[in-house]
Design a protein around this motif. Structure first.
Motif, PDB file in Angstrom:
ATOM      1  N   LEU A 113       0.815  -1.210   0.000  1.00 30.77           N
ATOM      2  CA  LEU A 113       0.000   0.000   0.000  1.00 30.77           C
ATOM      3  C   LEU A 113       0.849   1.260   0.000  1.00 30.77           C
ATOM      4  CD1 LEU A 113      -2.746  -1.026   2.595  1.00 30.77           C
ATOM      5  CD2 LEU A 113      -2.830  -1.213   0.110  1.00 30.77           C
ATOM      6  N   GLY A 114       2.161   1.101   0.003  1.00 29.20           N
ATOM      7  CA  GLY A 114       3.062   2.244  -0.049  1.00 29.20           C
ATOM      8  C   GLY A 114       3.399   2.845   1.300  1.00 29.20           C
ATOM      9  N   VAL A 115       2.858   2.296   2.370  1.00 30.52           N
ATOM     10  CA  VAL A 115       3.036   2.905   3.686  1.00 30.52           C
ATOM     11  C   VAL A 115       4.500   2.864   4.112  1.00 30.52           C
ATOM     12  CG1 VAL A 115       2.386   2.819   6.112  1.00 30.52           C
ATOM     13  CG2 VAL A 115       0.704   2.279   4.360  1.00 30.52           C
ATOM     14  N   THR A 116       5.112   1.693   4.039  1.00 26.38           N
ATOM     15  CA  THR A 116       6.479   1.541   4.543  1.00 26.38           C
ATOM     16  C   THR A 116       7.465   2.387   3.750  1.00 26.38           C
ATOM     17  OG1 THR A 116       5.974  -0.705   5.271  1.00 26.38           O
ATOM     18  CG2 THR A 116       8.294  -0.110   5.054  1.00 26.38           C
ATOM     19  N   ASN A 117       7.403   2.302   2.419  1.00 31.95           N
ATOM     20  CA  ASN A 117       8.332   3.072   1.605  1.00 31.95           C
ATOM     21  C   ASN A 117       8.086   4.570   1.730  1.00 31.95           C
ATOM     22  OD1 ASN A 117       9.705   0.841   0.598  1.00 31.95           O
ATOM     23  ND2 ASN A 117       8.277   0.570  -1.090  1.00 31.95           N
ATOM     24  N   GLY A 118       6.825   4.962   1.813  1.00 34.51           N
ATOM     25  CA  GLY A 118       6.523   6.383   1.982  1.00 34.51           C
ATOM     26  C   GLY A 118       7.031   6.919   3.303  1.00 34.51           C
ATOM     27  N   ALA A 119       6.841   6.128   4.368  1.00 31.91           N
ATOM     28  CA  ALA A 119       7.350   6.545   5.675  1.00 31.91           C
ATOM     29  C   ALA A 119       8.867   6.614   5.663  1.00 31.91           C
ATOM     30  CB  ALA A 119       6.871   5.575   6.749  1.00 31.91           C
TER      31      ALA A 119
END
Length: 351
Positions: A113-119
């Motif tokens: 969902l992109g959460v880890t890379n975005g964070a």
């Protein structure tokens, strides 16, 4: 058809004068044992260190006793760390259970969902560009995770969102965002790059009460929201037409599940960095321990707390005089499981 035939296997029907429900006996037993093990690991972990505190004394201090030095070590130095590990593990595992159920895929995690890379991009950018202290890094990570997840959802929208398309878009966006993280690390000063690398490996070292409180508040809100999606999660396991016939508003339900999963992962990653494999491994372990068609939510949360608390204990005690990132320990545990699951899935598809 008798009531016994209608009762789900491993569940007990409870009836009262005004209330009836189904109690998942097996999942409840696993969650209870997991909770007891988490408490035991936490007490033992609090007592380990250069200033050793026996488990009985730890319990005494937690109940208000102990000397001044013991209270300082237990309450101010070690308890915030173990609570952060417990809360982060619970949030990541619960987010993974929601994501895997939504996508109908055991390989799906909040990463897609992109959460880890975005964070990671938000945190690394702040560390490299501003040399910001610990206060601003979690905020940047939280903002980066939420923005990346929003971008993934918007790009995946085609008169609605389905799990397969969301996973594909998330993987693409994640790779693009990860290239941004690599670029910041290349241009960073050595000390900033070292700080960023430690954060990227996931760690609860140095956690303080300022990290515990927002985590606790977030989970107090998000865990009931996740549990409230239980009927929705059960319904979306079927075809869309069947789910609609059950009265489920599919797009609104899917959005609620995704938002809850994203929020759980974002607050966890912002507090401790991207601790690998917890969101992937724990829901599948809970599913195999409890049975059923989907990962059990609360049991996954309890086992996630146990895994991260235990991994942090190993990370700071396995090498005398040196501490490993907790994310490294969870990766060592999770990587073999991923390989096993891929091999097992491949054999099943070719059989």
């Amino acid at each position: 058809m008798t009531a016994t035939m209608l009762r789900p296997r491993g569940r007990k029907i409870l009836r009262a004068k005004a209330v009836s429900g189904v109690l998942p006996v097996r999942a409840t037993a696993v969650a209870t044992l997991g909770l007891a093990a988490t408490v035991a690991v936490a007490v033992f972990a609090i007592g380990r260190g250069s200033f050793a505190v026996p488990p009985g004394t730890v319990v005494d201090v937690l109940l208000g006793g102990g000397t001044g030095a013991q209270r300082l070590v237990v309450m101010d130095l070690r308890l915030p760390r173990i609570l952060t590990a417990v809360l982060v593990g619970a949030a990541l595992a619960l987010s993974g259970a929601l994501t895997q159920t939504f996508a109908r895929n055991p390989l799906a995690t909040p990463d897609v969902l992109g959460v880890t890379n975005g964070a990671s991009l938000g945190a690394v950018a702040v560390i490299v560009l501003a040399g910001a202290g610990a206060t601003f890094v979690p905020l940047a990570a939280l903002a980066g995770g939420l923005l990346a997840a929003t971008l993934v959802y918007v790009l995946a929208w085609r008169r609605g969102v389905d799990g397969y398309r969301l996973v594909l878009v998330g993987l693409g966006v994640g790779e693009i965002v990860q290239s941004g993280v690599s670029w910041f690390l290349v241009r960073a000063e050595i000390l900033d790059a070292r700080r960023a690398t430690v954060w990227l490996n996931g760690s609860v070292a140095g956690a303080e009460w300022d990290q515990v409180r927002p985590l606790a508040v977030a989970l107090a809100v998000l865990v009931p929201l996740a549990v409230a999606t239980g009927f929705t999660l059960q319904a979306i396991q079927f075809d869309d037409d069947v789910a609609r016939s059950l009265g489920v508003r599919l797009q609104a339900a899917r959005l609620a599940v995704v938002l809850t999963a994203v929020a759980l992962a974002a607050v966890a990653v912002s507090a401790a960095g991207p601790i690998e494999f917890v969101a992937f491994v724990v829901p599948q372990i809970a599913l195999r321990l409890c049975g059923g068609a989907r990962p059990p939510l609360l049991t996954s949360a309890v086992l996630g707390a146990l895994l991260v608390a235990g991994a942090d204990l190993v990370a700071r005690t396995v090498l005398p005089g040196r501490e490993l990132p907790v994310g490294l320990v969870t990766a060592i545990i999770g990587a073999p499981y991923l390989l096993w699951l891929l091999v097992r899935t491949n054999r099943r598809n070719t059989a």
